[in-house]
Scaffold this active site. Structure first.
Site, short mmCIF file in Angstrom:
data_model
loop_
_atom_site.label_atom_id
_atom_site.label_comp_id
_atom_site.label_asym_id
_atom_site.label_seq_id
_atom_site.Cartn_x
_atom_site.Cartn_y
_atom_site.Cartn_z
CG ASP A 113 34.50 26.15 15.02
OD1 ASP A 113 33.68 26.64 15.81
OD2 ASP A 113 35.59 26.67 14.76
CG HIS A 134 42.78 22.80 18.37
ND1 HIS A 134 43.71 23.36 19.22
CD2 HIS A 134 41.66 23.55 18.47
CE1 HIS A 134 43.15 24.40 19.83
NE2 HIS A 134 41.91 24.54 19.39
CG HIS A 150 40.07 31.83 15.62
ND1 HIS A 150 39.85 30.84 16.54
CD2 HIS A 150 40.22 32.98 16.35
CE1 HIS A 150 39.87 31.37 17.76
NE2 HIS A 150 40.08 32.66 17.68
NE ARG A 153 36.40 23.97 22.69
CZ ARG A 153 37.04 24.90 21.98
NH1 ARG A 153 36.79 26.18 22.22
NH2 ARG A 153 37.92 24.58 21.06
CB SER A 203 39.73 35.87 19.10
OG SER A 203 39.52 34.61 19.68
N1 NMX Z 1 42.09 19.54 6.89
C1 NMX Z 1 43.11 19.47 6.02
N2 NMX Z 1 44.38 19.74 6.34
C2 NMX Z 1 44.63 20.09 7.61
C3 NMX Z 1 43.62 20.15 8.59
C4 NMX Z 1 42.29 19.88 8.18
N3 NMX Z 1 41.26 19.99 9.00
N4 NMX Z 1 44.17 20.52 9.75
C5 NMX Z 1 45.49 20.68 9.52
N5 NMX Z 1 45.77 20.43 8.23
C6 NMX Z 1 47.04 20.57 7.52
C7 NMX Z 1 47.51 22.02 7.62
O1 NMX Z 1 46.83 22.85 6.67
C8 NMX Z 1 48.98 21.88 7.38
O2 NMX Z 1 49.18 21.70 6.01
P1 NMX Z 1 50.49 22.29 5.25
O3 NMX Z 1 51.65 21.61 5.89
O4 NMX Z 1 50.26 21.95 3.83
O5 NMX Z 1 50.48 23.77 5.55
C9 NMX Z 1 49.30 20.56 8.08
O6 NMX Z 1 48.06 19.84 8.18
C10 NMX Z 1 49.86 20.74 9.47
O7 NMX Z 1 49.00 21.58 10.22
P2 NMX Z 1 48.84 21.40 11.80
O8 NMX Z 1 50.17 21.71 12.42
O9 NMX Z 1 48.21 20.11 12.14
O10 NMX Z 1 47.76 22.53 12.14
P3 NMX Z 1 48.00 24.06 12.53
O11 NMX Z 1 48.33 24.12 13.98
O12 NMX Z 1 48.92 24.74 11.59
O13 NMX Z 1 46.54 24.67 12.28
C11 NMX Z 1 44.15 24.61 12.35
C12 NMX Z 1 45.45 24.38 13.13
C13 NMX Z 1 42.98 24.56 13.31
C14 NMX Z 1 44.20 26.03 11.74
C15 NMX Z 1 44.03 23.53 11.24
O14 NMX Z 1 43.90 22.26 11.85
C16 NMX Z 1 42.86 23.77 10.29
O15 NMX Z 1 43.01 24.52 9.32
N6 NMX Z 1 41.65 23.15 10.58
C17 NMX Z 1 40.47 23.41 9.80
C18 NMX Z 1 39.87 24.76 10.19
C19 NMX Z 1 39.24 24.71 11.56
O16 NMX Z 1 38.51 23.81 11.92
N7 NMX Z 1 39.51 25.77 12.37
C20 NMX Z 1 38.84 25.91 13.66
C21 NMX Z 1 39.78 25.84 14.87
C22 NMX Z 1 39.00 25.95 16.13
N8 NMX Z 1 38.40 27.29 16.31
O17 NMX Z 1 37.24 27.37 16.60
O18 NMX Z 1 39.11 28.30 16.21
C1 MLT Z 2 39.33 28.43 20.22
O1 MLT Z 2 38.34 28.05 20.87
O2 MLT Z 2 39.82 29.55 20.36
C2 MLT Z 2 39.86 27.51 19.18
O3 MLT Z 2 39.72 26.18 19.54
C3 MLT Z 2 41.20 27.90 18.63
C4 MLT Z 2 42.40 27.75 19.52
O4 MLT Z 2 42.34 27.47 20.70
O5 MLT Z 2 43.50 27.92 18.94
#
Ligand code: NMX
Ligand code: MLT
Length: 426
Positions: free
Chosen positions: A362, A307, A261, A316, A231
């Site tokens: 979250d 993350h 996100h 947080r 964002s």
């Molecule tokens: N559950 C299952 N698999 C996960 C998770 C999770 N919570 N987090 C990461 N992975 C997987 C990810 O999908 C990826 O799989 P693949 O290789 O098959 O594509 C692998 O682990 C490597 O990913 P990372 O490098 O650890 O994570 P990346 O930096 O790409 O993504 C998030 C970060 C936050 C998008 C990811 O951890 C996620 O999808 N978390 C769950 C959604 C979430 O909680 N989002 C909120 C973030 C905070 N916010 O408020 O914005």
């Molecule tokens: C945020 O607060 O924006 C989330 O934790 C996602 C991020 O920092 O990538």
């Protein structure tokens, strides 16, 4: 007073950054490899954000102050801190609160537009529409059209930002009451702080004052998270084309509405409720472990965990958990959220994919909102949005003040990548 303080600070920022650029503009601060180019630019230091930083081993630090030390502050104080780098004194805080109060009236046409939207619109689509439809109020666009010096861009950006931030609590609360048929809108109350007023306009019963306290905490914790999250980065990119803050903030909100996100908070509570339903209450640790594996095996992520930057439990999350322990230790959803924290990181480590197995912000927020009767979880990202608008706006103000240019990284093609591989030295 905020404007006056910025008038004093901005020349210093400009001088300092000008000098850094002139004397050290060529100093290398990052490199990019093919994996990063295909992989969401993870870990590439490619932009500046002075409002806050997120060291992977510490979590959010706002202008040098760890977020854990800001949990007793008001969101307005944190906004002042984000923009100026200083916490306001009592006089500056009062002035900011009065200013926000004076700007808080939502134009009547916003409600008409929202009422005309389909009744099953997502609350985020409604919230974002409300911000965008107010674009005609933009002082930045009006002044730009008249012809304005580049060095003055920050002034109407500040004006638009204050106008937007002042109106968001009423818009967010109005959407809640309209979308979920809670009755008429509740007017704001003069003299209440920004978040307490939001709590009041929501109409959630709050005899103890704990819901208002949670709203203050919520708005502080979500206010900013450096410049590269979806964002903030979207808002920055759109703003860099000199699109005014209404366009830029609504663009950023569209990114916040994604399940990876900001929408993860809605997903997260949905996941917790699914667990409670399946096991008819809080499950045993072993059942929860199996349920977590089932989620992963079905190809889904466990929302609220992992993350892109953090490599520790999000501070947080800790702050929300501490609030829950104090105010609702026996609540079943809170207890389950606490138990998930014990189990899921181990499961994610076992699976070995996520680079960060720890909870992010979250993972906790939904359980606390649910406790207070805010059960419409498709609404949760609106709360995140009201808060994050402070970060997006403060980044816009600072970027206009220091004159960052239009953002335009270079993309390359896969054919070009293949050529680099073919030509790489043996
Ligand atoms: N559950 C299952 N698999 C996960 C998770 C999770 N919570 N987090 C990461 N992975 C997987 C990810 O999908 C990826 O799989 P693949 O290789 O098959 O594509 C692998 O682990 C490597 O990913 P990372 O490098 O650890 O994570 P990346 O930096 O790409 O993504 C998030 C970060 C936050 C998008 C990811 O951890 C996620 O999808 N978390 C769950 C959604 C979430 O909680 N989002 C909120 C973030 C905070 N916010 O408020 O914005
Ligand atoms: C945020 O607060 O924006 C989330 O934790 C996602 C991020 O920092 O990538």
């Amino acid at each position: 007073m905020l404007k006056q303080r910025l008038e004093a600070l901005i020349p210093q920022w400009r001088e300092e950054i000008g000098k850094i650029n002139k004397e050290n503009g060529n100093l290398q601060i990052s490199t990019v490899n093919i994996g990063q180019a295909y992989g969401g630019m993870r870990g590439v230091n490619g932009m500046i954000c002075d409002t806050s930083e997120v060291p992977p081993d510490k979590g959010l630090i706002i202008r040098g102050i760890p977020v854990a030390e800001l949990t007793e502050k008001l969101p307005e104080e944190v906004f002042y801190l984000l923009v100026t780098g200083e916490l306001p004194d009592a006089k500056a805080l009062k002035a900011l609160q009065k200013d926000l109060e004076a700007r808080s009236k939502v134009p009547a046409y916003v409600w008409k537009v929202l009422a005309a939207m389909p009744k099953d619109s997502h609350p985020m689509a409604m919230f974002d529409t409300a911000v965008l439809v107010m674009e005609k109020e933009s002082k930045f666009r009006a002044m730009y059209d008249k012809g304005m010096k580049k060095s003055d861009y920050w002034i109407p950006t500040l004006e638009d930002s204050l106008d937007i931030i002042a109106k968001l609590p009423a818009i967010g609360a109005g959407i809640y009451r309209m979308r979920f048929k809670k009755g008429n809108k509740i007017p704001s109350k003069k003299g209440l702080d920004w978040a307490a007023n939001y709590a009041k306009m929501m109409g959630i019963a709050d005899k103890t004052g704990n819901f208002a306290a949670l709203m203050r905490l919520y708005m502080v914790l979500h206010s900013d998270h450096e410049g590269g999250n979806v964002s903030a980065h979207t808002c920055h990119c759109v703003g860099s084309a000199l699109s005014d803050p209404y366009y830029a903030v609504s663009a950023g909100l569209n990114g916040l509405a994604g399940p990876l996100h900001g929408l993860a908070n809605q997903e997260c509570l949905g996941w917790l409720l699914m667990v409670l339903e399946q096991f008819k209450g809080v499950p045993s640790p072993e059942d929860l472990r199996k349920f977590s594996w089932d989620t992963l095996n079905s190809g889904k992520v466990i929302p609220g965990y992992g993350h892109a930057v953090l490599r520790i439990t999000d501070p947080r999350f800790d702050a929300f958990r501490a609030f829950g322990r104090k105010t609702m230790p026996e609540d079943p959803v809170f207890k389950l959220m606490d138990m998930v924290f014990e189990i899921v990181p181990k499961v994610l480590v076992e699976q070995g994919k996520a680079k960060d197995p720890w909870p992010n912000v979250d993972a906790a927020s939904g359980a606390l909102l649910y406790h207070f009767g805010l059960k419409e979880f498709s609404y949760y990202t609106v709360l995140f949005s009201i808060s994050r608008a402070m970060g997006m706006c403060s980044q816009l103000i600072v970027n206009r003040a220091i004159g960052t240019p239009i953002e335009r990284p270079k993309s390359v093609t896969t054919a070009w990548i293949k050529k680099q591989i073919a030509n790489k030295p043996m």
